[in-house]
Enzyme design. Sequence first.
Site, mmCIF file in Angstrom:
data_model
loop_
_atom_site.group_PDB
_atom_site.id
_atom_site.type_symbol
_atom_site.label_atom_id
_atom_site.label_comp_id
_atom_site.label_asym_id
_atom_site.label_seq_id
_atom_site.Cartn_x
_atom_site.Cartn_y
_atom_site.Cartn_z
ATOM 1 N N ASN A 1 0.899 -1.088 0.270
ATOM 2 C CA ASN A 1 -0.023 -0.019 -0.013
ATOM 3 C C ASN A 1 0.923 1.502 0.212
ATOM 4 O O ASN A 1 0.425 1.914 -0.774
ATOM 5 C CB ASN A 1 -1.050 0.036 0.925
ATOM 6 N N HIS B 1 4.405 1.678 -0.212
ATOM 7 C CA HIS B 1 5.756 0.820 -1.119
ATOM 8 C C HIS B 1 5.969 -0.348 -1.977
ATOM 9 O O HIS B 1 5.263 -1.215 -0.917
ATOM 10 C CB HIS B 1 7.272 0.547 0.149
ATOM 11 N N THR B 2 6.639 -0.039 -3.178
ATOM 12 C CA THR B 2 6.351 -1.224 -3.889
ATOM 13 C C THR B 2 8.114 -1.688 -3.668
ATOM 14 O O THR B 2 9.189 -1.056 -3.846
ATOM 15 C CB THR B 2 6.291 -1.087 -5.613
ATOM 16 N N ASP C 1 -0.023 -11.004 -0.421
ATOM 17 C CA ASP C 1 1.557 -11.120 -0.648
ATOM 18 C C ASP C 1 1.762 -12.272 1.282
ATOM 19 O O ASP C 1 2.484 -12.339 1.995
ATOM 20 C CB ASP C 1 1.987 -9.513 0.372
ATOM 21 N N THR D 1 2.593 -1.527 6.318
ATOM 22 C CA THR D 1 1.083 -0.252 6.229
ATOM 23 C C THR D 1 0.284 -0.152 7.786
ATOM 24 O O THR D 1 0.373 0.504 8.148
ATOM 25 C CB THR D 1 0.620 0.652 5.002
#
Length: 265
Positions: free
Chosen positions: A9, A11-12, A114, A137
Amino acid sequence: MLLTIDVGNTHTVLGLFDGEEIVEHWRISTDARRTADELAVLLQGLMGMHPLLGEELGDGIAGISICSTVPSVLHELREVTRRYYGDVPSVLVEPGVKTGVPILMDNPKEVGADRIINALAAVELYEGPCVVVDFGTATTFDAVSARGEYVGGVIAPGIEISVEALGVRGAQLRKIELARPRSVIGKNTVEAMQSGILYGFAGQVDGIVRRMARELTQDPEDVTVIATGGLAPMVLGESSVIDEHEPWLTLIGLRLVYERNVSRG
């Protein structure tokens, strides 16, 4: 080379694997407004700096494995793989993809991709039973049985969310740096808030994990507790229950899913 992409949500995280070894990694902000073309340019910029990859997008990439908690980003990444990596085998983790992890939930489709990927990697690396604590998050706790089954979990507000909420809702409080205070007893407002966040979350982790371990197995000492996520290093030194720290747990899980769905047919 296998490119793995974990879209969270906030960071990638991207990882580049040479066999089982992660040889490069990047962390970028997650922006649901980015188009497929913008994502392709971003990927080209990041991977163009790596000496083992060519300058053209896709050079040196033999496979791609992706999971996302943000549906709009997953849609755009699907378009990236189609338009820019059309000849490269890819796996997007969604219902129907083979993970090898039985999901013992009322509605298995509700579980974030995930979290299943983390469970898969945890069993592969440490065997079960185990609890994965992911500091993102949200702070999530995922229970995995001795047979490698995803049993269930806990979702709590994340560290950054809590800091932001204090700054917004507290009339005399403000957003602070996430750092270790000089002592538990704060000598000023900033240190008092830092202490509450750090030691409060460490206590939360210890309390929840102990309760989960008692429900997971008859001998809670058999449960391995693995920490992952970008904010895990903050809590590691203060929690008494964390056994292992694996910052690339999700990326490793994405590599394993790719192997189950592509490499092994």
